[in-house]
Design an enzyme around this catalytic site. Structure first.
Site, mmCIF file in Angstrom:
data_model
loop_
_atom_site.group_PDB
_atom_site.id
_atom_site.type_symbol
_atom_site.label_atom_id
_atom_site.label_comp_id
_atom_site.label_asym_id
_atom_site.label_seq_id
_atom_site.Cartn_x
_atom_site.Cartn_y
_atom_site.Cartn_z
ATOM 1 C CD1 TRP B 138 -2.580 1.439 0.097
ATOM 2 C CD2 TRP B 138 -1.657 1.736 2.495
ATOM 3 N NE1 TRP B 138 -3.224 2.452 0.928
ATOM 4 C CE2 TRP B 138 -2.782 3.110 2.002
ATOM 5 C CE3 TRP B 138 -1.471 2.082 3.510
ATOM 6 C CZ2 TRP B 138 -3.596 3.774 2.877
ATOM 7 C CZ3 TRP B 138 -1.883 3.012 4.997
ATOM 8 C CH2 TRP B 138 -2.707 3.938 4.395
ATOM 9 C CG ASP B 220 -2.335 -2.519 7.422
ATOM 10 O OD1 ASP B 220 -1.919 -2.179 6.859
ATOM 11 O OD2 ASP B 220 -3.192 -2.491 7.188
ATOM 12 C CE LYS B 256 -10.256 -0.622 1.960
ATOM 13 N NZ LYS B 256 -9.352 -0.032 3.732
#
Lengths: 395, 410
Positions: B138, B220, B256
């Site tokens: 990311w 993460d 999300k």
């Protein structure tokens, strides 16, 4: 009678951060930084609940990442609130705003933005809490110095000392200035004082205003913003960290705004700010900002509410002064009613503060300062008598 | 003269620029396969039904106070979020050696974790501790750690473009050669951007090396539940590491899996050797939070806490999450079938082998450019597509376009 929302049930107080904690009841005065109503609790502004309900049922509001710099409606209106719609800086497109996570977030972001240009930060000496200094240090501005502000002799600001210290400030220095509502003293500068300070700031010092309670001090949104607007009118570049915690009661929602007034190069600075935001919190939370933006679409609403809060605070100050005067003694109490807003400083020494805490269960803010909103009809006499005792006992 | 006179214009963030370009595009067939957010089959953002319900509950609840949350966040949010990551019966939780910090989204959790590690890990204020992030990763990982003060941020081998899968050998090799005590940022599941996760067996090998070399595991976790549709399955790697005795951080995001992108709901779960160590770590994290955002926003955390702690709402949420995950799986299956049916050169198994929101298609930059410019299909230059951008209405167009790109552009 007040314009406030219905009383919420007693919430357990468990946060050491905002002063000291204990349960809030008769003969015990708990001091926090928030504005509390006559019933002893924080409340939302009246329109807030309705707006939150509208938001929760609005089918057009969809979940997606907001803009990095926040809701455009919010930043636009927060900017106008601070500078006035007709501000030359706005008209000349020299301003942009960033929605932040509370006032702390605004200070942190502003400090990060400044760290390549400034090597020192000047904070008012009375601000004993070290988190402000800590925020600048964490952002990379390591050298923290202090200018004199609160003067125990005059129970107010000694502007001569302040101006002298600023005149001797190193180059490349950012100065944290408090638009009305200095915490914890509540002490204010007059407009004449501000003019003097602004003259010194013109000398290559960078102004970083903290405006945490616009409208709550004088009762007027415009008057409280005067120091910021004056500096802008002189053509100074500045940052201003605004909080909507106190004047909206939205403490838990973390609604803050960093206002940036520049001379040039707006887009480049804005792009750098975006990069910084991404390393801090990516993008800001929506709920609180949506509420504020909605209320600010009709600023008259806010104006009425903050006026009511300011008037209540002023009433409490006057009644406190009256009580203390009646209890006798050589002390002067006019300084209690001089400034407006939430905070008030008695200049008590350590023994006197200890006495109030240990013996009278009155927990004060640092420096023997008081959040006047926590005083109400039930505890006014007790507080006045206790302060009188603290001052008159041989401690 | 402005003190900002010399400030250079920063490059725009690629993924947001992509969306901006997409918005300006007037072509009626345009498709946005860029930014990582869920979309329904109608191409719309989706407020989870359970979220709508709980939002109303909160707005109508007159007993809720409006005060600042504690610095570390809403207690019931923190504990229920950690439970989600580590499991209801987690022995570490039972041993009271798990704590958490409510943060501003996954980014905020990474930030607080990074700031803590820079100050207190591997010595005091040791900015030279190497931080390893996957190649690719990311795009914000690098910036968060570097802004926290770390001077040495390195890639570890991860994606094998040749075989379109995990480069396990390279990964293990980088682990072996890393200086002891280095920090490794690991994707708990649904790797962003490749969609390629290690198998359970591969995770075991990774954990072995990390244990030998005392490497720090910083997970993460932004897609728990969203990847396979099953919360426990998606948390396997984190739980395995905990069971192996690792002290670790896990940055959780509820953007999300709750669709709460804009309320910034995150949690930094901390697993320590014992409660005493945990408490000291949390006390230092409190100081860091204080000078970053003071205390976190209440709305999103309340919402998540109420949902996770109310059995019927929890069940409804899991169902909502499965709905999203299932739609993604369906799109994966259909895209692969259509590409194969068109006889598109190359293998396309990776589309269904990869997991989560993203797929690393393997398209090269020229092919990507073709898709963007000629076909108005917006995807990242790396060839990453967001499966959620596909719908039953546009999937044929996308499959045909990819086919065209692969056959005509080398």
């Amino acid at each position: 009678c007040y314009l406030y929302d219905e009383v919420s049930s007693l919430a357990p107080v468990n946060d050491l951060m905002h002063g000291h904690c204990c349960s809030l009841y008769n003969n015990i005065l708990q001091q926090k930084n928030e504005y509390v109503g006559e019933h002893g609790h924080t409340t939302w502004l009246p329109p807030v609940r309705k707006i939150k309900q509208q938001i929760s049922t609005d089918p057009t509001l969809t979940p997606k990442y907001p803009h990095i710099l926040g809701i455009p409606e919010f930043t636009r209106r927060a900017t106008q609130l601070a500078l006035g719609k007709d501000s030359p800086a706005i008209v000349e497109s020299r301003v942009f705003g960033i929605q932040t996570v509370g006032c702390t977030g605004a200070v942190r972001l502003g400090a990060e933005l400044l760290r390549s240009f400034v090597a020192h930060v000047f904070i008012s000496l009375s601000f004993l809490e070290d988190s402000l200094a800590g925020t600048f240090k964490a952002a990379g501005i390591e050298d923290v110095q202090y200018y004199r502000y609160w003067d125990a002799e005059s129970n107010g600001v000694c502007v001569e000392n302040m101006v002298l210290d600023l005149e001797n400030a190193p180059e490349q220095c950012v100065v944290v200035l408090f638009a009305p509502g200095h915490r914890p003293t509540g002490a204010e500068l007059s407009q004449e004082d501000w003019k003097r300070v602004a003259e010194v700031m013109k000398r290559q010092l960078f102004a970083f205003f903290l405006m945490s309670a616009q409208g709550l001090c004088s009762g007027s949104l415009e008057q409280d913003a005067w120091p910021v607007r004056h500096c802008v009118s002189l053509g100074l570049e500045l940052l201003c960290a605004q909080s909507f915690s106190h004047n909206f009661g939205l403490y838990g929602e973390r609604v803050g705004h960093l206002l940036c007034v520049l001379k040039q190069n707006l887009l480049a600075v804005q792009s750098q700010a975006e990069k910084l935001v991404q390393t801090l919190w990516s993008c800001p939370p929506m709920e609180g900002a949506r509420v504020v933006a909605t209320v600010l679409s009709n600023p008259a609403h806010l104006a009425d509410c903050v006026k009511a809060i300011a008037e209540r605070c002023m009433l409490i100050r006057e009644r406190l002064r009256e009580r203390l005067r009646l209890l006798g003694g050589p002390w002067q109490w006019d300084h209690i009613i001089k400034p407006g807003g939430l905070y008030c400083c008695f200049g008590l020494n350590t023994q006197q503060v200890d006495y109030l805490v240990q013996k009278k269960h009155i927990y004060l803010l640092p420096n023997g300062c008081l959040n006047v909103s926590a005083i109400n009809s039930r505890n006014l006499d007790y507080v006045a008598e206790s302060i009188h005792q603290a001052l008159s006992s041989k401690l | 003269m402005s003190i900002f006179g010399e400030v250079p214009q920063a490059a725009p963030v690629a993924v947001f620029k992509l969306t901006a370009d997409f918005r300006e595009d007037q072509n009626p067939s345009k498709v946005n396969l860029g930014v990582g957010a869920y979309r329904t089959d109608e191409g719309q953002p989706w407020v989870l039904p359970v979220v709508r319900k709980v939002e109303k509950m909160i707005a109508d609840d007159h007993s809720l106070n409006h005060e600042y949350l504690p610095i570390l966040g809403l207690p019931e949010f923190r504990s229920s979020s950690s439970k989600i990551a580590l499991g209801e019966d987690s022995p570490a939780i039972k041993d009271t050696r798990v704590g958490a910090v409510q943060c501003l989204g996954g980014t905020g959790a990474l930030k607080i974790g990074a700031e803590f590690l820079r100050r207190w890990y591997n010595g005091t204020d040791n900015t030279k501790t190497p931080v390893y992030v996957s190649a690719p990763t990311w795009e914000n990982h690098n910036a968060v750690f570097s802004n926290a003060g770390f001077e040495d941020i390195r890639p570890y081998k991860y994606w094998d473009a040749g075989k379109r899968g995990l480069d396990l050998e390279g990964f293990l090799g980088d682990l072996e050669s890393a200086p002891d005590h280095s920090i490794f940022v690991l994707h708990a599941c649904a790797h962003n951007p490749t969609g390629t996760d290690p198998t359970q067996d591969q995770w075991k090998q990774i954990a072995d090396v990390m244990k030998q070399k005392s490497l720090f595991a910083f997970f993460d976790s932004a897609y728990q539940g969203f990847a396979s549709g099953n919360l426990d399955k998606d948390a396997w790697a984190v739980r395995y590491f905990v069971s192996q005795g690792f002290e670790l951080f896990c940055a959780q995001s509820f953007s999300k899996n709750f669709g709460l992108y804009n309320e910034r709901v995150g949690n930094l779960t901390v697993v320590a050797k014992d409660q005493d160590n945990l408490n000291r770590v949390l006390s230092q994290m409190e100081k860091i939070v204080r000078i970053t955002w003071s205390n976190p926003p209440s709305q999103g955390a309340r919402l998540v806490a109420i949902t996770l702690n109310t059995p019927e709402l929890f069940a409804e949420w899991k169902d909502n999450v499965k709905t999203m995950a299932d739609r993604v799986l369906l799109m994966r299956a259909q895209l692969k079938e259509k590409l194969k049916a068109l006889g598109t050169p190359g293998t396309w198994e990776h589309i269904t082998e990869q997991i989560g929101m993203f797929s690393f298609t393997g398209l090269n930059p020229k092919q990507v450019e073709y898709l963007v410019k000629e076909k108005h299909i917006y995807l990242m230059a790396s060839g990453r597509i967001n499966m959620c951008g596909l719908t039953t209405k546009n999937i044929d167009y996308v499959a045909e376009s990819i086919n065209e790109a692969v056959t005509t552009v080398q």
